[in-house]
Design a protein around this motif. Structure first.
Motif, PDB file in Angstrom:
ATOM      1  N   ASP A  67       0.732  -1.272  -0.035  1.00 40.52           N
ATOM      2  CA  ASP A  67      -0.062  -0.066   0.043  1.00 40.52           C
ATOM      3  C   ASP A  67       0.729   1.376  -0.087  1.00 40.52           C
ATOM      4  N   MET A  68       1.599   1.048   0.884  1.00 42.61           N
ATOM      5  CA  MET A  68       2.918   2.302   0.843  1.00 42.61           C
ATOM      6  C   MET A  68       3.576   2.567  -0.719  1.00 42.61           C
ATOM      7  N   ARG A  69       3.789   1.595  -1.106  1.00 44.88           N
ATOM      8  CA  ARG A  69       4.466   1.881  -2.445  1.00 44.88           C
ATOM      9  C   ARG A  69       3.401   2.540  -3.265  1.00 44.88           C
ATOM     10  N   LYS A  70       2.259   1.986  -3.417  1.00 45.40           N
ATOM     11  CA  LYS A  70       1.199   2.752  -4.123  1.00 45.40           C
ATOM     12  C   LYS A  70       1.003   4.117  -3.772  1.00 45.40           C
ATOM     13  N   ILE A  71       1.062   4.433  -2.671  1.00 48.02           N
ATOM     14  CA  ILE A  71       1.001   5.772  -2.044  1.00 48.02           C
ATOM     15  C   ILE A  71       2.104   6.983  -2.415  1.00 48.02           C
ATOM     16  N   GLU A  72       3.145   6.118  -2.247  1.00 47.55           N
ATOM     17  CA  GLU A  72       4.604   6.723  -2.817  1.00 47.55           C
ATOM     18  C   GLU A  72       4.540   7.011  -4.278  1.00 47.55           C
ATOM     19  N   ALA A  73       4.080   6.300  -5.004  1.00 38.56           N
ATOM     20  CA  ALA A  73       3.914   6.819  -6.364  1.00 38.56           C
ATOM     21  C   ALA A  73       2.970   7.737  -6.774  1.00 38.56           C
ATOM     22  N   PHE A  74       1.709   7.810  -6.123  1.00 44.47           N
ATOM     23  CA  PHE A  74       0.527   8.575  -6.053  1.00 44.47           C
ATOM     24  C   PHE A  74       1.189  10.104  -5.853  1.00 44.47           C
ATOM     25  N   LEU A  75       1.824  10.030  -4.707  1.00 42.44           N
ATOM     26  CA  LEU A  75       2.304  11.389  -4.223  1.00 42.44           C
ATOM     27  C   LEU A  75       3.707  11.876  -4.724  1.00 42.44           C
TER      28      LEU A  75
ATOM     29  N   THR B 202       3.733   8.824 -18.985  1.00 40.88           N
ATOM     30  CA  THR B 202       3.828   7.265 -18.127  1.00 40.88           C
ATOM     31  C   THR B 202       4.010   7.855 -16.828  1.00 40.88           C
ATOM     32  N   THR B 203       4.513   8.982 -16.466  1.00 37.83           N
ATOM     33  CA  THR B 203       4.929   9.325 -15.116  1.00 37.83           C
ATOM     34  C   THR B 203       3.709   9.761 -14.449  1.00 37.83           C
ATOM     35  N   GLY B 204       2.491  10.001 -15.127  1.00 38.39           N
ATOM     36  CA  GLY B 204       1.497  10.550 -14.426  1.00 38.39           C
ATOM     37  C   GLY B 204       1.026  12.046 -14.205  1.00 38.39           C
ATOM     38  N   ASN B 205       2.374  12.809 -14.491  1.00 41.80           N
ATOM     39  CA  ASN B 205       2.268  13.965 -13.895  1.00 41.80           C
ATOM     40  C   ASN B 205       2.273  15.177 -15.223  1.00 41.80           C
ATOM     41  N   LEU B 206       1.226  15.352 -15.714  1.00 35.74           N
ATOM     42  CA  LEU B 206       1.292  16.297 -17.169  1.00 35.74           C
ATOM     43  C   LEU B 206       1.477  17.572 -16.905  1.00 35.74           C
ATOM     44  N   SER B 207       1.492  18.032 -15.551  1.00 38.27           N
ATOM     45  CA  SER B 207       1.903  19.385 -15.168  1.00 38.27           C
ATOM     46  C   SER B 207       3.338  19.882 -15.655  1.00 38.27           C
ATOM     47  N   VAL B 208       4.278  18.580 -15.800  1.00 37.86           N
ATOM     48  CA  VAL B 208       5.694  18.931 -16.344  1.00 37.86           C
ATOM     49  C   VAL B 208       5.565  19.389 -17.737  1.00 37.86           C
ATOM     50  N   MET B 209       4.483  19.233 -18.449  1.00 34.39           N
ATOM     51  CA  MET B 209       4.270  19.847 -19.735  1.00 34.39           C
ATOM     52  C   MET B 209       3.985  21.182 -19.902  1.00 34.39           C
TER      53      MET B 209
ATOM     54  N   LEU C  96      -4.095  10.730 -22.440  1.00 36.02           N
ATOM     55  CA  LEU C  96      -2.665  10.790 -22.386  1.00 36.02           C
ATOM     56  C   LEU C  96      -2.199   9.886 -21.195  1.00 36.02           C
ATOM     57  N   LEU C  97      -3.256  10.027 -19.894  1.00 30.77           N
ATOM     58  CA  LEU C  97      -2.633   9.554 -18.805  1.00 30.77           C
ATOM     59  C   LEU C  97      -2.976   7.956 -18.859  1.00 30.77           C
ATOM     60  N   VAL C  98      -4.127   7.689 -19.633  1.00 33.96           N
ATOM     61  CA  VAL C  98      -4.457   6.290 -19.689  1.00 33.96           C
ATOM     62  C   VAL C  98      -3.696   5.459 -20.813  1.00 33.96           C
ATOM     63  N   TRP C  99      -3.567   6.139 -21.830  1.00 36.14           N
ATOM     64  CA  TRP C  99      -3.136   5.807 -23.127  1.00 36.14           C
ATOM     65  C   TRP C  99      -2.049   6.486 -23.485  1.00 36.14           C
ATOM     66  N   PRO C 100      -0.709   6.601 -23.081  1.00 31.53           N
ATOM     67  CA  PRO C 100       0.482   7.689 -23.401  1.00 31.53           C
ATOM     68  C   PRO C 100       0.598   7.448 -24.978  1.00 31.53           C
ATOM     69  N   TRP C 101       0.550   6.370 -25.420  1.00 29.86           N
ATOM     70  CA  TRP C 101       1.190   6.074 -26.822  1.00 29.86           C
ATOM     71  C   TRP C 101       0.255   6.593 -27.948  1.00 29.86           C
ATOM     72  N   THR C 102      -0.913   7.044 -27.491  1.00 34.93           N
ATOM     73  CA  THR C 102      -1.712   8.002 -28.494  1.00 34.93           C
ATOM     74  C   THR C 102      -1.473   9.081 -29.027  1.00 34.93           C
ATOM     75  N   ILE C 103      -0.105   9.781 -28.374  1.00 35.80           N
ATOM     76  CA  ILE C 103       0.276  10.815 -28.780  1.00 35.80           C
ATOM     77  C   ILE C 103       0.770  10.723 -30.037  1.00 35.80           C
ATOM     78  N   TYR C 104       1.355   9.740 -30.700  1.00 34.33           N
ATOM     79  CA  TYR C 104       1.732   9.364 -31.917  1.00 34.33           C
ATOM     80  C   TYR C 104       0.888   9.451 -33.057  1.00 34.33           C
ATOM     81  N   GLY C 105      -0.213   8.552 -32.968  1.00 39.73           N
ATOM     82  CA  GLY C 105      -0.982   8.347 -34.184  1.00 39.73           C
ATOM     83  C   GLY C 105      -2.504   8.919 -33.985  1.00 39.73           C
ATOM     84  N   HIS C 106      -2.932   8.896 -32.872  1.00 40.32           N
ATOM     85  CA  HIS C 106      -4.145   9.129 -32.408  1.00 40.32           C
ATOM     86  C   HIS C 106      -4.537  10.508 -32.044  1.00 40.32           C
ATOM     87  N   ILE C 107      -3.727  11.372 -31.338  1.00 39.95           N
ATOM     88  CA  ILE C 107      -4.047  12.732 -31.147  1.00 39.95           C
ATOM     89  C   ILE C 107      -3.774  13.785 -31.984  1.00 39.95           C
ATOM     90  N   PRO C 108      -2.588  13.720 -32.951  1.00 41.61           N
ATOM     91  CA  PRO C 108      -2.237  14.762 -34.043  1.00 41.61           C
ATOM     92  C   PRO C 108      -3.338  14.898 -34.906  1.00 41.61           C
TER      93      PRO C 108
END
Length: 1449
Positions: free
Chosen positions: A323-331, A801-808, A855-867
């Protein structure tokens, strides 16, 4: 009973345990001394039943103490009846290994001296009573897997044995019996005692008293005792047993006697533990002090017994770890907090820092039982005096006492450890470790895929931390926060704001260490002077005397590191270090380490002579040594220092090795050894393998502009160097787009894990270095072009894949910052990179807003599905091209990104009002709910579903802790963190406007009955009420004069009221009187449109300027005119018309107004447009094109960069270029499309064609389209009820086929059946089916009306089967089939598109274009093809059809 809480405390080795106990004892003794000398004595046996003594936040085992004959739940365990020596409560919880053990003391009526004691109760009854108390304990029931251990004195041992036997014999108690794992007996008469018969004889001799059955049970000849022993021996192998026996006779007055001899005190079972205690029967269970050998013996048995049980029950521990590993990733924890604690623990030597425990101020702060302890203890000192080591000592001391303690070590220059946001995330992680309740809350959020801005401390504090610290049930015991080096925090002001919101009932204690900087002193001063703040602050300093003592202890403990000299000489060397240190712990440590590398006494003496006092001369000497080395070594040294100083977080040795390989084009294999050799006095490697400066002062020294050295670090040039090398990696082969596109996030994550250790740093941090870098050179220009032209999509996939789109979004901001700083110095060769990077800065923000959830669920859609769904001239389309495309979309009208960055479509729910806070915004809906969204990503956060009203007004308070909502006669104040309603009140009439005063204490409202009311935001108490209607001049003072709208001035000292057909009235709240009329000099709308209105123009909206120093108000009239008045002078300043004459002839304008937070800009919204104008002059600034629907609400974001409007079922978020401080043409990819963003007209034929019969048809909006199977013609439905036929090749309308005559007769859907040439036309509450026939001139003509259906649901989608015998009709909630068409997928279908071959195409409820074979319509399985952007439902419903070739239109 009183309860305390503890934290996890791992088992320690004997040496560690000894040291921790000495530290523990030291603080425990001085804290005990603070308590009153006259301690309360035990006046009774203690409470009956199961009494909770200690309750940790995460209990893993239940420990129950049971007294014996004549004892009590407290008295039995207290030496000399002194409650401070009630060892199960006062001592045991503070011992190592007991941090997760919940402790109870059980009491029952065994007072044989009491005259009222029942004579017939026996041990069997006591055992059954104990079992029932355990069975019904809420604590034990809530922890269904916790083992149970008993400790019993004397007859209590028989009671626990009886309870265990009864539990084993009762099938309903089998699970509870299985949890009973161990019993520890203290002088228990397993085979009886000779004293039993004597006691009963004595009792019989006293009048009114009789013998006791339970005393008879203690006789060796008692039948019940024999039966108990016989039953217990069958179950004994399943529990751990340990028996202590007494070795001294008990003084009975006239004689002394062994109450329970050894042969009776032991069971004699296999594996039974047996030990002697040096005590009589009375004192075998009570001890004089924690150093009592008897206590130590019992303690070790209890520790070993409980540890063995917990080790064997490891499932719960493993589950907690997962559980703590999940919370560590969440935070998104960059590092665990114990990494830094380990560093300072290594630096501390035994005996140092213990002077702090003698400090009375610290004692008061550290005492968990003190009600008047200060909340904040600020400990300041000079740099390098050991503050961090002292903070580590406090952490260990508190945790060794099993007190809840969380800690954080701020580190300047480490992006992950220099912010309040990082501290709060670490705090939450540690509190989740200590509390099962909080851990479950986080796991629930993870399951719900909750999102929040992990870099925003305000969100983290408000959403997570504040509800915990101010909630007595969540934080019922003292919880300590230890914060080290606050002066190294980049945004410490935010922390002081948060501390000011801690309530008096909170049990949070905070210790802060820092340098005594003026800005920090000022913050503490303001905190103390803040009357609203409920916390007390104690300030203290580390004295030079204590620093010197700790340095001496450190040197004495480490003098063995010196390789030469005897003990006396080494002591002399250390004494000289101490003399020259000038109370600097850091200086002494650095010099000692240098002496440790000397191999002769003369060399040590030389170093001691040469080394200068103070840190700056010491650093200068280190640079001089570095400068004497060969050029190649100096080059490597400078590179290492540059990377370590300028990195936004400490790099690991592996990361630094890869970074230097890119930078120097050479591999440094033994990098750790190179750092030790080249930079030993300035850089160190911590115990987690991170390379960092030895101290903040070393970093400040190297970056000092006045430093004259080749090793001086120019930060701008350093960041340019790091940005260049990060981009080198991003342009490398490792970041190339994969040839075979990934089909899952797991594949992407696996691929990224195989990349260089430097990959994460380069991907996440290159923007940070770019925005701080010096002007661009050609190398950086080329790298930017290469990156954005080739590998940027792979980078976006990694970020997703990191789950943090605020980086963009942060990278986009970094790009804009960099180019604004350096636009003048950019060379001609860099113009292309500037243009490309600026375009991508826009695209990154738009991609996050529009495609973030995908993007958060399917990161690979940035190649052929989103453009394919992005504008043709956008940077992502130029980069992606057709390389990945299996989707081709034709007909996109917008060539560029428009100003709308997000669209929240709630269909069929209707949004009614929007309010903006600092980091979130709220939308009220017609379904009587309020939804909150994150401001930076526009992603959903949470819903308030307890409103039970349709809200017309929404407003955040000043600190964004509460949301005010008003609907009709009701006002509510909601707490944002919990969503609960703090208070609500009903007014005498409909509320027209609400506002909050500048001090954030008062809520104000104006209602239609002419009342002004002010309430306390906190309590809801009415503070002021007045009837302003009576102060108005006639006839407005009459009750028949109904106001239509109202608005408050920014300070709340004025408000304006408008009346139908009348002027705007201004009311002065402070003087409680009518102030004046705002009468316009002319009607701009009427003059411009060239007509005189039949009625007086009516004020439609008004808004005061938000700048308190600018007393102006904007008023919009229903003629389209907007007026600016000085409301204090009641004078008109400006006027303009916002609606064209053509539009005015078609409709009556309905304008909405909003003022920017700084008061400079006025936004005016109408159908199809938002005008931005200067507030005072109404000079046009910018025009935002919207869809052709009316705006019912308009609002600015708190930073003034975004606009929010509500139209139909959509809440739109706009980012006009003008609000960003730039002209539109400066950003090529943000140029808005000409005209409206929806298709509302087609080229018509020449005059004489059938279309001329409908002169206004070109102005009617298209509502739906349908193609024929061959694709040569398509049919168009319009909002006037007409259905027309168009030629596909030319886009020309051939004729109008049909027109519906009913009012509100727009065409909502069309369906084409090629087999029988039939077309179905859907309308409100019905549809019509026409049979068509080919016609050479116009394509198609109506042959006959096949059928018409009225009075049913509105068919938003219709579909013929291939034979045209069946028609599927779908509304918003159900599907109907005429005759026998199957609707097995109805719960998955959002909208039917059409048929292609044997497959039915539809839009599913997640927004994906999908298909299913006709033969599988009854199944739930279907194929998803690609997602549709949510904002494409710009015109509801989205129009899609299938052509013969299978392409979408």
């Amino acid at each position: 009973m009183e309860s305390k809480s503890g934290s996890d405390s791992p088992s320690q080795t004997p040496s560690q345990d000894g040291q921790s106990r000495r530290s523990l004892g030291f603080l425990q003794r001085v804290v005990s001394r603070r308590r009153p000398d006259s301690q309360p004595r035990v006046e009774a046996h203690g409470s009956l039943g199961l009494n909770l003594l200690f309750c940790p936040t995460e209990p893993l085992l239940e420990l129950v103490f049971v007294h014996g004959l004549g004892g009590g739940s407290i008295k039995t365990w207290c030496f000399a009846e002194d409650v401070t020596k009630f060892w199960p409560k006062e001592w045991l919880p503070k011992e190592s290994g007991f941090g997760n053990i919940r402790i109870y003391s059980y009491g029952y009526d065994a007072d044989w001296q009491a005259s009222k004691s029942t004579s017939t109760i026996n041990v069997h009854d006591f055992g059954r009573e104990l079992l029932e108390k355990i069975r019904n304990s809420t604590h034990i029931l809530s922890s269904t897997t916790n083992p149970i251990v008993f400790v019993a004195h004397s007859m209590g041992g028989l009671v626990i044995k009886q309870a265990y036997v009864l539990a084993r014999q009762d099938p309903s108690s089998a699970e509870l019996a299985g949890r009973m794992k161990a019993m520890v007996f203290l002088g228990t008469p397993h085979r009886g005692s000779d004293l039993a018969r004597t006691l009963n004889r004595i009792l019989g001799a006293f009048p009114g008293r009789s013998s006791r059955s339970y005393i008879s049970n203690l006789s060796g000849q008692n039948e019940l005792l024999g039966l108990l022993n016989d039953s217990f021996r069958h179950f004994a192998p399943d529990v751990s047993l340990y028996s202590f026996y007494e070795s001294r006779p008990t003084n009975l007055g006239l004689r002394s006697e062994m109450i329970v001899p050894k042969e009776s005190a032991i069971l004699g079972y296999p594996a039974e533990g047996i030990a002697k205690l040096d005590a009589d029967h009375r004192h075998i269970c009570k001890f004089e002090s924690p150093s009592d050998p008897n206590y130590t013996s019992v303690l070790e048995v209890l520790r070993n017994t409980t540890k063995g049980i917990l080790d064997s029950v490891s499932t719960k521990v493993e589950e907690t770890w997962r559980d703590m590993r999940k919370i560590e990733a969440f935070l998104e924890m960059p590092a665990r907090p114990d990494d830094d604690l380990g560093d300072v623990e290594e630096a501390r030597v035994e005996g140092s820092c213990e002077w702090l425990a003698k400090n009375e101020a610290f004692q008061g702060w550290a005492d968990p039982d003190s009600a008047d302890s200060p909340v904040v203890y600020w400990l300041s000192a000079n740099p390098g005096t050991g503050k961090s080591v002292l903070a580590g000592y406090v952490v260990n001391t508190l945790t060794n006492r099993n007190l809840n303690c969380s800690y954080y070590f701020f580190r300047h220059g480490d992006k992950d450890k220099s912010t309040v946001g990082g501290f709060l995330r670490s705090l939450l992680y540690q509190m989740a470790q200590q509390s099962t309740q909080l851990r479950q809350q986080f796991l629930s959020l993870i399951e719900k895929e909750a999102q929040f801005n992990k870099d925003d401390p305000k969100i983290i504090w408000r959403q997570f931390v504040r509800p915990i610290v101010n909630n007595p049930s969540a934080c019922s015991t003292a919880h300590y926060w230890v914060l080290d080096a606050l002066d190294e925090c980049s945004d410490f002001e935010t922390l002081f704001t948060a501390m000011g919101n801690i309530e008096r009932r909170s049990r949070i204690r905070i210790l802060i260490t820092s340098r005594k900087l003026p800005e920090i002193s000022q913050q503490f001063s303001e905190l103390r002077g803040n009357r609203r703040a409920a916390i007390t602050v104690v300030e203290d300093e580390i004295s030079l005397k204590h620093t010197e003592a700790d340095i001496r202890l450190y040197l004495e403990a480490n003098q063995h590191k010196l390789h030469v000299g005897n003990e006396e000489q080494k002591a002399e060397f250390c004494a000289r270090i101490l003399d020259k240190s000038e109370y600097s712990f850091l200086w002494a440590r650095i010099v000692l380490e240098e002496l440790a590398s000397a191999w002769s006494i003369s060399e040590i003496q030389r170093i001691l002579e040469e080394v200068p006092p103070k840190m700056v001369p010491l650093y200068s000497r280190a640079l001089a040594i570095m400068s004497s080395r060969p050029p190649r070594r100096r080059l490597l040294t400078r590179a290492i220092l540059t990377w370590i100083v300028c990195a936004v977080r400490p790099l690991t040795v592996a990361e630094l090795r890869e970074a230097l390989k890119l930078d120097l084009e050479d591999e440094i294999r033994e990098l750790e050894g190179a750092i030790a050799s080249l930079c030993a006095q300035l850089v160190h490697i911590d115990n987690t393998g991170r390379a960092m400066m030895i101290h903040l002062t070393a970093k400040e020294f190297l970056t000092n502009p006045e430093l004259d050295s080749e090793f001086r670090i120019d930060k701008d040039l350093g960041h340019l160097r790091l940005a260049t090398n990060c981009l080198k990696f991003l342009c490398s082969e490792q970041m190339k787009v994969p040839r075979k596109l990934r089909a899952s996030s797991k594949q992407a994550a696996s691929q990224f894990q195989t990349r260089s250790p430097f990959a994460a740093y380069a991907c996440l941090e290159f923007g940070e270095h770019l925005q701080r870098a010096t002007p661009m050179d050609d190398t950086l220009s080329n790298l930017l072009c290469n990156f954005f032209g080739a590998n940027v999509l792979s980078w976006i996939e990694y970020i997703a894949t990191t789950g943090n789109l605020s980086v963009m979004t942060r990278t986009a901001d970094s790009l804009n910052t960099y180019f604004r700083r350096n636009v003048q110095s950019s060379s001609a060769s860099s113009e292309e990179s500037v243009r490309l990077a600026q375009s991508w800065a826009v695209d990154l923000r738009r991609i996050v807003a529009r495609f973030g959830p995908t993007l958060l669920v399917w990161p690979w859609t940035i190649y052929g599905h989103i453009p394919p769904f992005c504008p043709k001239s956008s940077a992502i389309v130029a980069t992606a091209g057709s390389r990945f495309g299996r989707i081709t979309i034709n007909g996109l009208r917008d060539e560029h990104w428009n100003d709308r960055i997000a669209c929240i479509d709630s269909s069929p729910d209707i949004p009614l009002a929007v309010a903006c806070g600092d980091t979130i915004f709220a939308v009220a809906y017609s379904s009587q709910v309020i939804k909150l969204y994150y401001g930076n990503t526009c992603l959903y956060w949470k819903t308030f579903d307890n409103i039970f009203a349709i809200e017309d007004h929404l407003l955040f308070n000043g600190t964004n802790t509460h949301l005010i909502s008003a609907s009709g006669y009701t006002m509510k104040v909601l707490e944002i963190d919990s969503g609960s309603i703090c208070w609500q009140v009903r007014t005498s009439d409909i509320i027209m406007t609400v506002a909050v005063t500048e001090d954030d204490k008062t809520l104000m409202a104006v209602d239609m009955d002419g009342n002004f009311t002010a309430w306390s935001i906190q309590s809801g108490r009415v503070e002021q009420q007045l009837c302003w209607r009576k102060k108005m001049p006639p006839p407005l003072s009459r009750k028949e004069a109904l106001p239509s709208s109202a608005a408050f001035s920014p300070a709340g000292s004025y408000f304006g009221v408008s009346y139908l057909g009348g002027p705007v009235c201004v009311y002065d709240v402070e003087s409680n009187g009518f102030h004046g009329f705002l009468e316009h000099e002319d009607d701009a709308g009427s003059q411009l449109h060239g007509r005189v209105p039949e009625e007086l123009p009516c004020p439609a909206a008004m808004v005061f300027n938000t700048n308190r120093g600018n007393p102006t108000i904007a008023v919009a009239h229903d003629t389209g005119g907007v007026y600016i008045f000085d409301y204090k002078k009641c004078k008109q300043l400006a006027v303009a018309c916002m609606v064209s004459s053509r539009e005015f002839l078609r409709r009556q304008p309905h304008l909405e107004l909003a003022c920017s937070p700084d008061g400079s800009t006025l936004a005016v919204a109408d159908i199809g447009v938002i005008h931005l104008v200067e507030f005072e002059t109404l000079r046009p600034i910018y025009r935002v094109e919207t869809d052709w629907s009316g705006c019912i609400h308009l609002s600015f974001s708190t930073d003034g960069l975004l606009l929010f409007d509500i139209r139909r079922t959509q809440c739109n978020v706009w980012e006009p270029a003008a609000l960003l401080g730039m002209r539109k043409q400066d950003i090529p990819s943000t140029e808005a499309a000409e005209g409206t963003p929806i298709i509302n007209k087609m080229d018509s034929d020449e005059p004489g064609d059938l279309i001329t019969e409908e002169p206004n048809s070109d102005e009617m909006s298209i509502t739906t389209i349908q193609l024929t199977d061959e694709g040569d013609f398509f049919f168009v439905g319009r909002d006037d009820g007409s259905v027309s036929v168009f030629e596909t090749a030319l886009g020309k309308q051939r004729r109008v086929l049909y027109r519906q005559q009913e009012p509100e007769n727009w065409v909502v859907s069309l369906a084409w059946g090629s087999e029988k040439c039939v077309i179905a036309s859907g309308k409100l509450h019905g549809f019509v089916v026409l049979e068509l026939t080919p016609e050479p001139q116009h394509g198609w003509d109506v042959k006959a009306k096949v059928m018409e259906w009225r009075g049913g649901p509105t068919p938003f989608a219709m579909l013929f089967d291939p034979s045209n015998n069946f028609l599927l009709v779908s509304d918003e909630t159900e599907h109907m089939v005429w005759d026998d068409f199957n609707d097995g997928l109805n719960k998955r279908i959002k909208r039917v598109i059409g048929v292609y071959g044997s497959r039915v195409l539809f839009l599913d409820r997640q927004g994906w274009v999908s298909s299913v074979d006709e033969g599988q319509l009854e199944t739930r399985a279907y194929v998803r093809h690609f997602p549709i952007p949510s904002d494409w439902d710009w015109v509801s419903p989205l129009i899609m059809r299938v052509v013969h070739g299978g392409a979408e239109s």
